[in-house]
Design a protein around this motif. Structure first.
Motif, mmCIF file in Angstrom:
data_model
loop_
_atom_site.group_PDB
_atom_site.id
_atom_site.type_symbol
_atom_site.label_atom_id
_atom_site.label_comp_id
_atom_site.label_asym_id
_atom_site.label_seq_id
_atom_site.Cartn_x
_atom_site.Cartn_y
_atom_site.Cartn_z
ATOM 1 N N THR B 377 14.236 -19.628 -8.409
ATOM 2 C CA THR B 377 14.064 -18.805 -7.211
ATOM 3 C C THR B 377 13.435 -17.472 -7.561
ATOM 4 N N PHE B 378 13.881 -16.912 -8.698
ATOM 5 C CA PHE B 378 13.291 -15.652 -9.132
ATOM 6 C C PHE B 378 11.779 -15.818 -9.319
ATOM 7 N N ALA B 379 11.391 -16.841 -10.030
ATOM 8 C CA ALA B 379 9.971 -17.000 -10.360
ATOM 9 C C ALA B 379 9.125 -17.217 -9.105
ATOM 10 N N ILE B 380 9.559 -18.097 -8.220
ATOM 11 C CA ILE B 380 8.718 -18.377 -7.048
ATOM 12 C C ILE B 380 8.732 -17.196 -6.088
ATOM 13 N N GLU B 381 9.881 -16.544 -5.930
ATOM 14 C CA GLU B 381 9.928 -15.419 -4.994
ATOM 15 C C GLU B 381 9.191 -14.199 -5.539
ATOM 16 N N ARG B 382 9.231 -14.013 -6.855
ATOM 17 C CA ARG B 382 8.420 -12.936 -7.441
ATOM 18 C C ARG B 382 6.942 -13.262 -7.278
ATOM 19 N N ALA B 383 6.594 -14.532 -7.548
ATOM 20 C CA ALA B 383 5.188 -14.922 -7.477
ATOM 21 C C ALA B 383 4.664 -14.839 -6.040
ATOM 22 N N MET B 384 5.508 -15.155 -5.069
ATOM 23 C CA MET B 384 5.063 -15.054 -3.674
ATOM 24 C C MET B 384 4.773 -13.597 -3.316
ATOM 25 N N ASP B 385 5.589 -12.678 -3.816
ATOM 26 C CA ASP B 385 5.288 -11.263 -3.572
ATOM 27 C C ASP B 385 3.984 -10.853 -4.261
ATOM 28 N N GLU B 386 3.759 -11.392 -5.436
ATOM 29 C CA GLU B 386 2.501 -11.078 -6.135
ATOM 30 C C GLU B 386 1.308 -11.620 -5.357
ATOM 31 N N LEU B 387 1.476 -12.825 -4.842
ATOM 32 C CA LEU B 387 0.397 -13.433 -4.067
ATOM 33 C C LEU B 387 0.137 -12.621 -2.799
ATOM 34 N N ALA B 388 1.202 -12.207 -2.136
ATOM 35 C CA ALA B 388 1.046 -11.394 -0.920
ATOM 36 C C ALA B 388 0.279 -10.121 -1.236
ATOM 37 N N HIS B 389 0.650 -9.494 -2.363
ATOM 38 C CA HIS B 389 -0.035 -8.259 -2.743
ATOM 39 C C HIS B 389 -1.507 -8.536 -3.027
ATOM 40 N N GLU B 390 -1.765 -9.606 -3.733
ATOM 41 C CA GLU B 390 -3.139 -9.971 -4.071
ATOM 42 C C GLU B 390 -3.983 -10.182 -2.808
ATOM 43 N N ASP B 446 4.688 6.423 4.557
ATOM 44 C CA ASP B 446 4.728 7.875 4.595
ATOM 45 C C ASP B 446 4.981 8.447 3.194
ATOM 46 N N ARG B 447 5.948 7.829 2.486
ATOM 47 C CA ARG B 447 6.243 8.325 1.132
ATOM 48 C C ARG B 447 5.042 8.135 0.205
ATOM 49 N N ARG B 448 4.355 7.047 0.395
ATOM 50 C CA ARG B 448 3.162 6.825 -0.436
ATOM 51 C C ARG B 448 2.100 7.870 -0.115
ATOM 52 N N ASP B 449 1.934 8.132 1.166
ATOM 53 C CA ASP B 449 0.935 9.138 1.557
ATOM 54 C C ASP B 449 1.262 10.501 0.969
ATOM 55 N N ARG B 450 2.557 10.793 0.972
ATOM 56 C CA ARG B 450 2.979 12.122 0.488
ATOM 57 C C ARG B 450 3.085 12.173 -1.029
ATOM 58 N N ARG B 451 2.825 11.038 -1.666
ATOM 59 C CA ARG B 451 3.044 10.945 -3.124
ATOM 60 C C ARG B 451 4.451 11.423 -3.482
ATOM 61 N N ASP B 452 5.397 10.998 -2.676
ATOM 62 C CA ASP B 452 6.785 11.388 -2.897
ATOM 63 C C ASP B 452 7.234 10.863 -4.263
ATOM 64 N N PRO B 453 7.835 11.711 -5.088
ATOM 65 C CA PRO B 453 8.316 11.192 -6.387
ATOM 66 C C PRO B 453 9.384 10.115 -6.218
ATOM 67 N N VAL B 454 10.068 10.121 -5.099
ATOM 68 C CA VAL B 454 11.015 9.035 -4.827
ATOM 69 C C VAL B 454 10.332 8.042 -3.894
ATOM 70 N N GLN B 455 9.971 6.915 -4.441
ATOM 71 C CA GLN B 455 9.267 5.895 -3.665
ATOM 72 C C GLN B 455 10.259 4.880 -3.110
ATOM 73 N N LEU B 456 9.864 4.269 -2.018
ATOM 74 C CA LEU B 456 10.708 3.275 -1.359
ATOM 75 C C LEU B 456 10.087 1.898 -1.531
ATOM 76 N N GLY B 457 10.902 0.941 -1.939
ATOM 77 C CA GLY B 457 10.418 -0.431 -2.062
ATOM 78 C C GLY B 457 11.253 -1.364 -1.212
ATOM 79 N N ILE B 458 10.596 -2.387 -0.693
ATOM 80 C CA ILE B 458 11.312 -3.389 0.105
ATOM 81 C C ILE B 458 11.076 -4.744 -0.540
ATOM 82 N N GLY B 459 12.163 -5.389 -0.914
ATOM 83 C CA GLY B 459 12.063 -6.680 -1.584
ATOM 84 C C GLY B 459 12.503 -7.800 -0.667
ATOM 85 N N VAL B 460 11.741 -8.879 -0.719
ATOM 86 C CA VAL B 460 12.022 -10.034 0.131
ATOM 87 C C VAL B 460 12.401 -11.211 -0.753
ATOM 88 N N SER B 461 13.408 -11.951 -0.326
ATOM 89 C CA SER B 461 13.754 -13.190 -1.014
ATOM 90 C C SER B 461 14.188 -14.197 0.041
#
Lengths: 169, 836
Positions: B377-390, B446-461
């Motif tokens: 599950t780790f491998a396919i769910e990580r790879a799906m996020d990579e594919l989405a990003h790509e 917004d955080r990315r735009d502001r180059r906030d040193p604290v970034q927010l990530g959202i993970g999907v599984s």
């Protein structure tokens, strides 16, 4: 061998012990107080937590001779008149245990936590129980149980003190 | 929790589905438990083991004479003293034709192959004296080279762990035309992931007590598998099975680690046989970290071929799986349990899987919560996020485009499994709503735009898994050495109370409560009138025990089946007593009534009637009791959507889970309280792999994480509250409609968390952080990222990464057993452990 006296859950014991004997082994192997388990041997997991003269202590990290003359309360000594301690009841109601191995230590640590903070926030409970590890529950229900137990203990002590204030007829 | 307290509510029908508080709790919250280490028998002696300090060495001399003379010492033995009778620890899963199953003596005789392997033992009058005498045993070793890295182990000329070489087995599986799927594929994602080695860390250390009356033997063990253990110990020691009783008393967690036949269990029996007196052994935590089997430890290469619109064409997987030094009970089978799961919940044209098991001089690996499925599950769910990003696509949208829709069930996957039911859309919609997905994406932008040193990530599984191990035929086709059925007995006592005997063996799951609920509904008896017996082969004579999220989906259904048989017998008796035809008898709320009349008999009255046996139908045996064995014809496929929102401080590497949402679908639910608890604990263990835990060996093969100060099991302070909810799509493969839940949380949560961390760090060009994602690893990954990708405030402030090299890609590097990695972890562990 040193001779010690120690009161455990209301019973006075007099024992000859090797100086190196751990309190938890005295409790478990000598006195048959097996309600207090051992989880890690290094003071990290807190499964062996007991009350030593009113303060929580990890009994795997205390020598029996250090407990000479002390009063020890274990999870087995919490119930009163056949009624569970509010914290035991709260752990049950909130499903705060699965395998239950960490539970005695968790309950003792939770009761100790409330001495300093009778109404702890979720965060305070999480920080306060940092020295007690559980592998089953993910802690959510433990946090809920501690807060529930705290509320019940506060309610009881309030009703006890108001009962005392009622003037005699 | 919306359910009201039902502790004192009157019993009624429909116990199933109620949040009953557990029957088990009374002894557990008051300390009246029976852990194996609590057991004291008259004349009992204590055993301590001397363990190898070398990862790989020949034993050239053993001298136990000095130890034998120590105070309180009864006997001292080395492996050679038991060489003729100790046999070999069993491997019950010879996965392939080419599998190499080396001899595995419980105590090493000539050669040691991992640090911690038992080489000698002392039997003494108490545990302190036993430990003292270990110091007086002299053993000379001739060191051999350790074998620590799987790739090096397979290389030509590598030191051999066993004479047959370092390859334990190869196993391949394919569906569809993988060449076609990858040929001219517009997008191909290739990644390498490291499943670090983990230590299961049940809170109760292992313990064994053995005793004999001179004829028969009894073994108490902190085990998940009393029944399997009995068979295996009989075969290993030669003690006839009918002369061996195995008891699993209260067991303090397992997570797969107590699904094992251990050296200490075998030797406890042999010592009892030789000495004629009871013996006890209880491990220290350090002994446990060294010698309880480890989990995971795989190197995964995964490739995904897709079209530009996101449609997945095919998935290729190539694994190296670290077996450690020997094959234990199901060691080589663990990767196979993942082999059918790398396709996840997705449709695709082709799939190709290959796996090589590798011997190293480390503690053997074996089942750990999820066993194979978390890795997949780790491998396919990580790879799906990579594919989405790509593809520049939202990761949820990519999943939508590929998942099996609810109308398509039952659906036969590219791996040939038939998923019976599910609704990925519903679970995902609910999870997105609970998280506030769109709002968090806006905050992230917004955080990315502001180059906030604290970034927010959202993970999907979005996960599913195969569990409820079962189908015996399928397990047989995979070369597993046993079946997957489960047994139950229901006994109607003369007073109308009910005893249920179950073959599954709980260690925290709440069988006594859940089984009581099933029986209360099926027989119409009060919940309080049912007691559940388990874990003793003299009481529960048949069983396949507890692992693989099988207890309810197999064992619980067996209980229901036994109740149905009891009801059939009771109906026949009721018809006789009521002088009616059985066809005219109806059953409701515990009473058998003649249809259309008021006349009836309760099940309790009928139980008493069989006790008296004064008036039974001709040929009717005087009992209502029944046995049933259930062997489902399919696995169980729970699923769900887990979302993790995490804040990552790019200046310090610290990460903090802000919100964790889990919507699980485990089919119908017997006890929502227990289900929620299982999900909570599962999530915590999956997060632990993502963020905290790793078993670290140094370059000599010494385990460095031997205590809970070094191996970081998360505390309450390390974890957030979890937001959990459920959708309910009943299983169609069992009459309760239930699916397994014990492992789901662990399987789902690890990729959700790592996906979230990588998502937070995308602006830095990061596409992986190796687990556990410690602050140090995150900080290094950020600082070593190519500043040209995004000269954010952090990169500008820390120029460490400027020097050279490609953008950091964390897990893509395979330096995973190297000294640098080990060194990193010592630092991280000490710093975090010290804070506790």
């Amino acid at each position: 061998m040193p001779r010690i006296t120690v009161n455990v859950d209301g019973i006075a014991y007099e024992e000859e012990v090797e100086p190196r004997l751990l309190l938890v082994h005295l409790l478990r192997d000598r006195l048959g107080k097996t309600g207090t388990p051992i989880g890690c041997d290094t003071g990290n997991c807190g499964a062996c937590t007991v009350m030593l003269d009113g303060q929580s202590a990890k009994s795997c990290s205390v020598l029996a001779v250090q407990a000479d003359g002390s009063d020890v309360v274990t999870v087995e000594g919490l119930a009163r008149g056949g009624e569970w301690h509010p914290m035991q009841r709260a752990f049950h109601e909130e499903h705060a245990l699965q395998c239950g191995y960490c539970t005695p230590g968790m309950i003792m640590a939770a009761i100790d936590l409330l001495r300093d903070d009778p109404d702890p926030s979720e965060e305070a409970v999480r920080e306060g129980l940092e020295g007690n590890l559980c592998r089953c529950t993910g802690y959510c229900n433990i946090v809920r149980a501690v807060r529930r137990g705290a509320a019940e203990m506060s309610r009881r002590s309030a009703s006890e003190s108001s009962a005392q204030e009622v003037p005699a007829p | 929790m919306t359910e009201q307290l039902v502790e004192n509510a009157p019993s009624a029908a429909h116990e199933v589905g109620k949040a009953r508080r557990r029957k088990e709790d009374a002894r557990l919250v008051t300390g009246r438990t029976t852990w194996t280490d609590n057991i004291q028998l008259p004349g009992m002696m204590y055993v301590a083991f001397l363990r190898s300090p070398m990862a790989h060495a020949r034993i050239t001399r053993v001298d136990t004479s000095a130890a034998s003379g120590r105070p309180g010492v009864v006997a001292v033995y080395s492996g050679r003293d038991f060489a003729d009778e100790q046999g070999s620890l069993p491997c019950a899963w010879p996965v392939s034709e080419d599998v190499v199953i080396p001899d595995h003596p419980p105590m090493a005789v000539d050669e040691v192959r991992y640090v911690g392997e038992a080489v000698a033992c002392v039997v003494a009058t108490d545990r302190y004296r036993a430990a003292d005498a270990l110091e007086a045993i002299e053993i000379d070793y001739e060191p051999l080279d350790p074998v620590l890295d799987m790739t090096e182990a397979l290389a030509e000329g590598s030191t051999k762990v066993h004479d047959a070489g370092n390859q334990a087995f190869t196993w391949k599986f394919a569906g569809g035309d993988i060449e076609e799927a990858f040929r001219d594929a517009p997008v191909v994602i290739e990644r390498t992931y490291v499943q670090q080695r983990l230590i299961p860390s049940a809170m109760e250390p292992r313990a064994v007590v053995a005793t004999t009356d001179g004829d028969a033997f009894t073994l108490y063990s902190a085990t998940q598998i009393p029944h399997i253990l009995r068979v295996m110990l009989a075969l290993t020691t030669g003690i006839p099975e009918h002369k061996l009783r195995v008891i699993a008393p209260d067991v303090g967690g397992g997570f797969g680690s107590k699904l094992q036949v251990t050296a200490e269990e075998v030797l406890a029996l042999l010592l009892t046989r030789r000495l004629g007196r009871p013996v006890k052994w209880t491990e220290s935590r350090s002994e446990g970290n060294l010698t309880v089997h480890h989990g995971r430890d795989q190197l995964q290469r995964i490739s995904v071929a897709a079209d530009r619109d996101g449609r997945v064409r095919g998935v290729k997987v190539d694994l190296l799986a670290d077996m450690g030094a020997y094959l234990m009970l199901v060691t080589p089978g663990v990767p196979l349990l993942g082999a059918f799961m790398y396709n996840g919940i997705y449709k695709m044209d082709a799939y190709d899987f290959s796996c090589t098991g590798v011997f190293t001089t480390k503690m053997p690996t074996d089942a750990y919560r999820g066993a194979g499925r978390p890795e997949a599950t780790f491998a396919i769910e990580r790879a799906m996020d990579e594919l989405a990003h790509e593809l520049g696509m939202d990761p949820v949208e990519l999943r939508r485009r590929n998942w099996i829709t609810h109308e398509e069930f039952p659906y036969t996957t590219i791996c040939g499994l038939t998923y019976d039911s599910g609704n990925y859309e519903a679970a995902t919609e609910r999870a997105l709503a609970l998280l506030g997905y769109d709002k968090l994406r806006a905050e992230q932008a917004d955080r990315r735009d502001r180059r906030d040193p604290v970034q927010l990530g959202i993970g999907v599984s979005t996960f599913t898994e195969m569990c409820g191990l079962a189908p015996s035929r399928v397990l047989g086709s995979l070369s597993y050495g046993a079946g997957g059925w489960e047994h139950a007995s229901v006994r109607m006592l003369p007073t109308g109370k009910v005893e249920v005997v179950t073959g599954s063996s709980p260690h925290g799951q709440g069988h006594e409560t859940a089984w009581s609920q099933i029986v209360a509904d099926a027989l119409g008896v009060p919940f309080e009138d049912v007691s559940v017996l388990h874990g003793d082969t003299s009481v529960s004579h048949k069983g396949m025990d507890t692992y693989g999220s099988r207890s309810l989906a197999v064992g619980g259904v067996a209980v229901l089946a036994a109740c149905e048989k009891v009801k059939d017998r009771a109906k026949e008796l009721a018809a006789h007593l009521l002088e009616a035809s059985a066809d005219d008898i109806e059953f409701a709320d515990g009473t058998f009534k003649v249809r259309g009349t008021g006349a009836g008999r309760t099940i309790q009255e009928l139980a008493l009637a069989t006790f008296a046996a004064h008036d039974l139908p001709d040929g009717f045996e005087p009992a209502l009791d029944a046995d049933a064995t259930f062997d489902p014809d399919n696995f169980s496929f729970p699923h769900g959507t887990h979302l993790c929102a995490i804040e990552v401080d790019t200046e310090t590497g610290a990460s903090k889970i802000r919100t964790y949402v889990a919507v699980d679908d485990v089919g119908s639910v017997v006890n929502p309280l227990i289900v929620e608890g299982q999900v909570h604990g599962g999530i915590a263990q999956g997060i632990a792999q993502a963020l905290f835990e790793e078993a670290v060996y140094d370059t000599e093969g010494n385990l460095l994480t031997t205590t809970m100060a070094d191996y970081l099991i998360p505390s309450a302070a390390d974890l957030p509250d979890f937001v959990t909810d459920r959708t309910e799509t009943p299983a169609t493969t069992n009459p309760l409609g239930v699916k397994g839940v014990g492992e789901a949380g662990t399987i789902a949560s690890t990729p959700a968390v790592v996906n979230a961390i990588v998502d937070a760090l995308r602006p830095y060009g990061v596409n992986d952080v190796r687990m556990p994602c410690t602050p140090e690893r995150i900080w290094r990954t950020v600082t070593e990222a190519d500043p040209a990708i995004w000269a954010g405030p952090t990169a500008a402030g820390n120029n460490i990464g400027d020097s050279a090299g490609p953008p950091a890609t964390g897990g893509d590097t395979t330096d995973w057993a190297g000294p640098t990695v080990a060194g990193d972890d010592i630092t991280g562990s000490a710093a975090e452990g010290g804070a506790r």
